[in-house]
Each structure stands twice: as structure tokens, then as C-alpha cells.
Write a protein that holds these residues in place. Structure first.
Motif, PDB file in Angstrom:
ATOM      1  N   GLU B 200       4.373  -3.224  -1.696  1.00  0.00           N
ATOM      2  CA  GLU B 200       4.427  -1.992  -2.834  1.00  0.00           C
ATOM      3  C   GLU B 200       3.427  -1.481  -2.884  1.00  0.00           C
ATOM      4  N   GLN B 201       1.994  -2.334  -2.736  1.00  0.00           N
ATOM      5  CA  GLN B 201       0.842  -1.255  -3.317  1.00  0.00           C
ATOM      6  C   GLN B 201       0.350  -0.454  -2.031  1.00  0.00           C
ATOM      7  N   ALA B 202       0.944  -0.750  -0.791  1.00  0.00           N
ATOM      8  CA  ALA B 202       0.632  -0.183   0.452  1.00  0.00           C
ATOM      9  C   ALA B 202       1.462   1.122   0.364  1.00  0.00           C
ATOM     10  N   ALA B 207       3.946   7.064  -0.417  1.00  0.00           N
ATOM     11  CA  ALA B 207       5.169   7.618  -1.254  1.00  0.00           C
ATOM     12  C   ALA B 207       4.450   9.172  -1.948  1.00  0.00           C
ATOM     13  N   ALA B 208       3.339   8.906  -2.719  1.00  0.00           N
ATOM     14  CA  ALA B 208       3.128   9.992  -3.162  1.00  0.00           C
ATOM     15  C   ALA B 208       2.562  11.172  -2.582  1.00  0.00           C
ATOM     16  N   GLN B 218      14.502  14.513  -1.986  1.00  0.00           N
ATOM     17  CA  GLN B 218      14.409  13.528  -1.179  1.00  0.00           C
ATOM     18  C   GLN B 218      13.651  12.350  -1.761  1.00  0.00           C
ATOM     19  N   ASN B 219      13.875  11.203  -1.558  1.00  0.00           N
ATOM     20  CA  ASN B 219      13.229   9.747  -1.901  1.00  0.00           C
ATOM     21  C   ASN B 219      12.180   9.424  -1.063  1.00  0.00           C
ATOM     22  N   ALA B 220      10.892   9.847  -1.509  1.00  0.00           N
ATOM     23  CA  ALA B 220       9.782   9.424  -0.941  1.00  0.00           C
ATOM     24  C   ALA B 220       9.457   8.145  -0.671  1.00  0.00           C
ATOM     25  N   VAL B 252      -0.516  13.086   4.487  1.00  0.00           N
ATOM     26  CA  VAL B 252       0.583  11.883   4.883  1.00  0.00           C
ATOM     27  C   VAL B 252      -0.005  11.086   5.940  1.00  0.00           C
ATOM     28  N   ALA B 253      -0.630  11.820   6.961  1.00  0.00           N
ATOM     29  CA  ALA B 253      -1.115  10.790   8.111  1.00  0.00           C
ATOM     30  C   ALA B 253      -2.283  10.205   7.586  1.00  0.00           C
ATOM     31  N   ALA B 254      -3.178  10.636   6.693  1.00  0.00           N
ATOM     32  CA  ALA B 254      -4.168   9.626   6.167  1.00  0.00           C
ATOM     33  C   ALA B 254      -3.606   8.741   5.349  1.00  0.00           C
ATOM     34  N   ALA B 255      -2.706   8.806   4.639  1.00  0.00           N
ATOM     35  CA  ALA B 255      -2.047   7.737   3.691  1.00  0.00           C
ATOM     36  C   ALA B 255      -1.349   6.959   4.408  1.00  0.00           C
ATOM     37  N   LEU B 256      -0.773   7.366   5.526  1.00  0.00           N
ATOM     38  CA  LEU B 256      -0.097   6.431   6.453  1.00  0.00           C
ATOM     39  C   LEU B 256      -1.186   5.488   6.976  1.00  0.00           C
TER      40      LEU B 256
END
Lengths: 81, 700
Positions: B200-202, B207-208, B218-220, B252-256
Motif C-alpha cells: 500500500e505504501q509503495a 497512484a498519485a 480512471q482508477n489510478a 510516473v516513471a520516477a514514482a514507479l
């Protein structure tokens, strides 16, 4: 709990799933059918040749080939009440 | 996918092309295989749509609509699926429609007798969208098994509406329609499936980041979890649906990357994460069931007794063969009665036509062309080919509704596995009885691409409805005994087809499609009492209408061609005699003649017309006083030089020759390959030619 594979569970007995030693699409398929660690699986009956075997998995009857059943480890095999 | 109208080559692959009128609500009907989804669809839309009792029957989507309280709803029946995340080609189509097809609501039809398993899919969907309605079907069956499902408790535990159904009895359908009507545009959030804290924390920051780039609605969180699970085929479908690569966005890439590092630090590999997500779903399903379901654990003893008996060594093979023989016995008996009646009726109608043509002063040539050409072939197709189907299909559909067919597949899996193939091929063979094109499409239920291709290439070894009336007609003429012997002989023909299937499957596994049999999961739904009345009416009407349609579209022009060929002179003889003379040497080599081979070639558009074309061609070369009944058939064939050997070779060649045009086009569509389509043409043809040549050689 003594660990064994699902194939060794005879018809008329049930056991608890401990782990799946299957990879890829088949792993996900088994999990989605409810073969998850902790789930109870009952052995119902075998095909005339002994392969595949039908199991009761979360209320549904699903046939698995012996080669696949042999890769599902289970514990606590016991006859039905 | 069963044996009636939609599975016969007519619209057997509609796909899902949704273009409803503006303002119409689109409702997707989802669910595990064999939960009565199609029954719900039929009951709501009234569209005649066959429902069968084996897993994965709906091999492609169907659309229908209904009006409730003055509003029109479009209903999309999508293929049955256990999960949004499994891999079969069939289920991917279902998943893409559910995830990105933008339905206004998703009705998940569930089986009350194994709700926990069904909730896996429900929870996967409520994780994606709150616009879900759970329809718990088979409540009647559950009650008989002393399983009590409390739909109000279920609804509270899931956080989405739930209704109870017994669709075959029509119970609960109004509740479902009302639940669909009153579903708010943005319902309250459903129960959240909780993943382990580290997951969940990851996922939260990812998702944000996704929420900032995804289209609204759309469901992030859902997509973030799928990205972490590295569900590539789903992500590819998402990229296609959104029209851009969300993973290419820098944030998104950085968050991933950050999320992946966090997961790795917490000890989660991708495989472990995938396992954890199913475990979370099932933990939630178990919890929901604790609130909503009361049942005694363990198997259904009565069902088990039946299954144990039917799967006994010796019993299973004997049951299969005797069921086939009984079905054929009733078919032949019934078809004789129907056939005689139809012959008489059509002869009378032909007379009326003939007189009408004389009355309006039609030229003799036109008169002869219409009556001697077009009408005669039509009459043959209808009176010889229709009756066996009209009896066979209701009978076979009863077996299907009873739930016998998956048992046959279960018992036949062992020989198929030894041939490097899949037991579900037995189910696609059963579909082939209806129509080989439907059988080929049905092969989507086989997960392994290699095993699917084997099933596709060998499907035409099962004689489809267009072919087996030919066996029945020829057996009636040439069989030494009565109906009983004919039924046994026909069972033998089917058995030979099965042996060819096994042999060719084995050969393919050793050569072109080298490989070992892979895994199998085959669900065996409970035996169910068939709805006899509905089955008979539906399959009779569907068959009758369909065969008549096909007779007109394929037989009429073919009759015209044959008549013209028989009446156009080239050189010393007619065009027909020139063509059949050219084919004659090959025909003789195969124990047949040029006329027969020409009829098989002209029969490519539809197998139904092969026998009528032969009769036309024989009749055209001499004067024919009557065209009715088995006696006339015998007279024509014997006069044309047929012997028992000819009949055997024709039956063998009919069993194994090129598939009809519809089937070939379906093979092209399913395999996407000209090479495999060619193989589907050549393999049965080679097998049939070899068999015929062997018979012709050994039986001088």
C-alpha cells in the motif's frame, strides 16, 4: 504439519494448501481458482486412467492433471468427516 | 457456445462493437464461466441465445437490449472469466472490455453454490470501479444443497448492490433491472481490498503521480498496483485504450522506480507481489462469505456418486459410445419420418410452382432451369439434410445442458495429453458437431497456443451438421441392417473421426507443432436438469430457420450452376460431363467418381449441398421421374454405378476433406496465418485421400 503434494491425497480426503511450485500463467490460474495457501482442497474422483483428478476447490469441482497436482504442496491430509 | 443458431457459422463471432444510441446505458454482464450468465442475458433481452453447461461456452461477446421503465439498456454478454489477470485469449477480450470499454455498469453474475470463488472476480472489479452490481444466480440450486446466501449481508460487506437470482425460473430478474436502474452515476466507494502495508505504501505515491496524467474517471490506484505487478498485457491494453504511454511520463516513471525500490527493500519480488494480491483478494472474499454465506463444507454426495460411477474404468467409454449410438438411433428413426413428410410436401409445392410457371407462360428453358435446377436442389437440401439436424440438435443440446460434455472431456484428457494436446479439445469437437467454424472459434477455451492450434487444425474431423445427414442418407441406402445397424455404423464413423483427431494431434505434436502437453484446469459444473421444453423449441426453431436460409443462399446458386453446366454444350458433350470426365481418374483412384469429386468441390461454400449436387449431376445426365425418398436415392445411386465400396469411400471422404469456406475463413481469422489456414485445408484432405485410396486399393 507434515508436508506432502496434492497428488498424494487420496479420493475421499481433504488437505490444506501450503505452497504452489508452479510458475507463470498456470500459477495465476490456480490462484484465481482459489488454490491459495491456506485453502482447503478435497480430492473427489479420478478419470478412468487416474489422470486427471477432480478436486473440490472453494465449492467448485475442478480437474487438475497429476503433473500439476504434484507441484502443489499440502499438509494435514485427512478423510472427510 | 453450443450448437444452435449463433454457433453455426452465422454470427458466431460478433465481437463487441458497441455503438448504442446516445443516452442508452451500456451494461456489461461479467462472471465466471458456467454461472448462468447467458441465461440471465437471454431472460433480460429475449434474444434467442443458446446457453450451455460447460466452462467457457461464450467464446465471443453478444449484444442485446431491453427496455425497463421506458429506458433502453444495452446489454453486453462478455466471455466468462475467472479473473481479470489470466492469460487466455478469450479472457483478455473480456478483460479489455470491462477495464477500458467504459460500461455504465458491470453486473457480475455469481454462482451461489461457490460464491467465495466468484468473489475473486467481483472484488477485482470493485477495485476498478464502484459501478458494480452483484447478481447471485443459481439460488435455487444452492437451496437444494442447503447453502444459504444472504444477499443483503453480501451487499453490506461488499459495499455494492447485490440481488438474488434463479434465472432459469425467471426469479429475481425484476430486482436486477431495478438495481441497474437505480444505480447512482457515482456510487459510494465499495469495500477496499487491503494489501500488505508495504505494498500500500509503495503504491500510494505512484497512484498519485498517475492520477495527474490519466483521463478523468480512471482508477489510478488500480493501475498503479497493476504496474507494480508488471501485468504487461493489461498495461499494453491500457496504453492502447488511453492513447498514450502513461509510463513514459517523467513523474510516473520516477514514482514507479521509487515504488519498486520500496517493494524490493520490503522483500517483495514481482512474483511475491502477485501472490500477495491474490491472497488479499481471497482474504477479503473469505471475510465477505463469513458474513453472507452459511453452508456445510464438503462435496455434494449425490453429484459425487454420479461422477464416481461415470468415471469408472469401462463405464466411461461405454457410456460415451452408447450415448452416441442412442442419439443416432433416435435421429435416424425420427429423420425418416420427417423426411418422407417433407418430400411429399415439397413435391406438392414444386408441382404448384411448375403449374404457376406454365400458367404465366414462362419459356420452357426457364421453367426447366427453375424447377429442374434450383427447386430440385433446394428440395433435396431441405428434405434430406434438415430432418436429421432437427432431431439431432435437441438431443445433443440435452446432453450439453445436463452437464455431460465436460465429463467426457475429463475422461478424454488422458488420451489427448498422450497426444500432446488438451482435454478441452473434446469440448471443441462437440462444438464441431454443430459447425466446424464454431468449433474453431471455440478453441479459444484452450489456453496453450500450441494445443489450441492442434485443436483448430483437427476440428473438421468431426462431421458437422452439414455432413452427417449425408452419412445417414447413405447408410439408409447401403446399410445391410435396419436403423440399429445404421446407428452403430454412424457411431463407428464418429469414432474413426476421433481416432483421426488423436492420430493427427499426435503427429502434429511430433512434427509441425512439436511440444509436450502443458497444464490443464477444467471445471466440472454440476449435473443439472435440462430445460427440455426450451431446448427443443429453441434448437428446432434456430436450426430450421438457419438451414433454410443456408439452403437458399448456397444451394440455389449451386443448383443453377449444375443445371447450366449440364445444359451447356462444349465439344461433343455438356460442360458438366467434360468437368466430371476430367475429375474422373482422380475420383476412381479414391474409390469414387468425377461427379462425386465435383460435388465435393462445389460444396465448399456449404457441406449441406454436396449430396444434393451429386444427385443433381447424376439426374442431369438422364431423365429422372421421381426425386423422393430413400427408394429414389437408391435408384439414382445404383444406376450411376455406386456400390457399397463407393458409399464407404464417399463417407470417408466426407469425414476427412477440406473444411467449408466459412470454417477456412474462421481458421484464418483465429490463427491470423495463411500458412495454418492452408494446413487446415490440406491435413484433413490428405488424411481422407489416403484412407479412400487405401480402401480402393484393398477392395477391388
Amino acid at each position: 504439519m507434515v508436508s506432502n503434494d496434492l497428488l498424494s491425497v487420496p479420493a475421499g480426503c481433504g488437505a490444506e494448501v501450503l505452497a504452489l511450485h508452479v510458475d507463470g500463467a498456470m500459477r495465476r490460474r490456480l490462484l484465481d481458482l482459489g488454490v491459495t495457501p491456506g485453502a482447503r482442497v478435497d480430492c473427489l474422483f479420478a478419470a478412468p486412467s487416474g489422470d486427471p483428478v477432480a478436486y473440490l476447490i472453494r465449492g467448485a469441482v475442478v480437474a487438475l492433471r497429476n503433473a500439476d497436482a504434484a507441484r502443489i504442496s499440502v499438509g494435514g491430509a485427512a478423510p472427510w468427516a | 457456445m453450443g450448437l444452435t443458431a449463433l454457433s453455426t457459422g452465422r454470427g458466431h463471432d460478433g465481437g463487441l462493437a458497441l455503438r448504442p444510441d446516445a443516452g442508452q446505458k451500456v451494461i456489461a454482464l461479467a462472471g465466471n464461466p458456467n454461472v448462468g450468465k447467458s441465461t440471465v442475458f437471454n431472460a433480460l433481452t429475449g434474444l434467442r441465445r443458446h446457453t450451455g453447461n460447460w466452462s467457457g461456452k461464450t467464446v465471443s461477446g453478444a449484444l442485446g437490449s431491453y427496455v425497463y421503465r421506458g429506458k433502453t439498456y444495452t446489454l453486453a454478454d462478455i466471455p466468462g472469466a475467472y479473473s481479470l489477470f489470466t492469460m487466455s485469449a478469450e479472457e483478455e477480450a473480456a478483460r479489455d472490455f470491462l477495464c477500458f470499454g467504459g460500461p455504465d455498469a458491470v453486473v457480475v453474475v455469481c454462482d451461489a453454490t461457490c460464491l467465495e470463488r466468484n468473489l475473486d472476480l467481483v472484488l477485482q472489479l470493485t477495485e476498478l470501479t464502484p459501478r458494480v452490481i452483484v447478481a447471485v444466480n443459481l439460488m435455487d440450486e444452492a437451496a437444494r444443497k442447503a447453502i444459504a446466501v444472504d444477499v443483503d449481508a453480501l451487499s453490506r460487506a461488499l459495499g455494492v448492490p447485490a440481488v438474488a437470482l434463479a434465472a432459469t425460473e425467471g426469479r429475481g430478474l425484476a430486482d436486477l433491472q431495478e438495481a441497474i436502474r437505480t444505480l447512482p452515476a457515482s456510487p459510494p466507494p465499495p469495500r477496499r481490498v487491503l494489501y500488505p502495508a508495504a505494498v500500500e505504501q509503495a503504491a500510494a505515491p505512484l497512484a498519485a503521480a498517475l492520477a495527474a496524467v490519466l483521463p478523468s474517471g480512471q482508477n489510478a490506484r488500480w493501475l498503479a498496483l497493476r504496474m507494480l505487478e508488471e501485468n504487461e498485457s493489461l498495461l499494453a491494453a491500457a496504453r492502447k485504450a488511453f492513447g498514450f504511454d502513461f509510463a513514459a511520463d517523467a513523474r510516473v516513471a520516477a514514482a514507479l522506480a521509487a515504488a519498486r525500490r520500496r517493494l524490493a527493500d520490503a522483500g517483495y519480488t514481482v512474483a511475491a507481489l502477485r501472490d500477495a494480491s491474490v491472497a488479499a483478494l481471497y482474504a477479503a472474499a473469505e471475510d465477505v462469505c463469513r458474513h453472507a454465506v452459511r453452508q456445510r463444507p464438503g462435496p455434494d454426495r449425490a453429484q459425487l456418486k454420479a461422477d464416481r460411477f461415470l468415471t469408472r474404468r469401462g463405464v466411461s467409454a461405454l457410456t460415451m459410445l452408447s450415448l452416441l449410438a442412442v442419439v443416432f438411433f433416435i435421429t435416424i428413426k425420427g429423420a425418416n419420418v420427417l423426411s418422407d413428410g417433407l418430400f411429399a410436401l415439397l413435391a406438392a409445392v414444386g408441382d404448384v410452382f411448375s403449374r404457376l410457371l406454365t400458367l404465366i407462360g414462362a419459356p420452357p428453358r426457364l421453367h426447366e432451369l427453375l424447377i429442374g435446377g434450383v427447386w430440385r436442389v433446394l428440395a433435396w437440401v431441405v428434405s434430406v439434410m434438415l430432418p436429421p439436424m432437427a432431431v439431432f440438435f435437441p438431443l445433443f443440446t440435452l446432453l450439453e445442458d445436463l452437464g455431460y460434455l465436460p465429463r467426457a472431456a475429463f475422461c478424454l484428457d488422458d488420451p489427448f495429453r498422450r497426444c500432446g494436446a488438451c482435454g478441452k479439445q473434446a469440448l471443441t469437437m462437440c462444438m464441431g458437431f454443430g459447425c466446424n467454424a464454431a468449433g474453431v472459434t471455440g478453441c479459444r477455451i484452450i489456453d496453450s497456443p500450441r494445443e489450441r492450434l492442434i485443436a483448430v487444425l483437427t476440428n473438421s474431423f468431426v462431421p458437422c451438421n452439414g455432413r452427417f445427414p449425408l452419412f445417414i442418407a447413405l447408410l439408409a441406402v447401403f446399410s445391410p441392417g435396419g436403423t440399429f445397424v445404421s446407428a452403430l455404423a454412424l457411431t463407428g464413423v464418429i469414432l474413426l473421426g476421433a481416432l483421426l483427431t488423436f492420430g493427427v494431434s499426435w503427429l502434429l505434436s511430433k512434427t509441425l507443432l512439436r511440444g509436450e502437453a502443458s497444464s490443464l484446469t477444467l471445471e466440472l459444473p454440476p449435473f443439472r436438469r435440462p430445460q427440455i421444453g426450451k431446448v427443443i423449441v429453441r434448437s428446432l426453431l434456430d436450426r430450421t430457420v438457419f438451414v433454410l436460409g443456408r439452403a437458399v443462399t448456397a444451394a440455389a446458386p449451386a443448383g443453377l450452376i449444375i443445371w447450366l453446366a449440364a445444359n451447356v454444350s462444349v465439344g461433343g458433350g455438356t460442360l458438366l460431363s467434360a468437368v466430371t470426365a476430367a475429375l474422373d481418374p482422380v475420383g476412381r483412384l479414391l474409390g469414387m467418381d468425377g461427379v462425386i469429386l465435383a460435388a465435393f468441390l462445389l460444396g465448399i461454400p456449404a457441406n449441406e449441398i454436396v449430396l444434393p449436387l451429386m444427385l443433381m449431376a447424376y439426374a442431369a445426365s438422364g431423365s429422372l421421374e421421381t426425386v423422393a425418398g430413400t427408394a429414389a436415392l437408391r435408384a439414382i445411386l445404383l444406376r450411376s454405378g455406386w456400390t457399397l465400396r463407393t458409399a464407404v469411400c464417399v463417407m470417408l471422404f466426407s469425414l476427412a476433406h477440406w473444411p467449408c469456406a466459412t470454417t477456412l475463413m474462421t481458421v484464418k481469422k483465429e490463427t491470423g496465418s495463411v500458412k495454418w489456414t492452408l494446413a487446415a485445408f490440406l491435413i484433413p484432405t490428405a488424411a481422407g485421400a489416403a484412407l479412400c485410396a487405401l480402401v480402393a486399393f484393398l477392395w477391388p
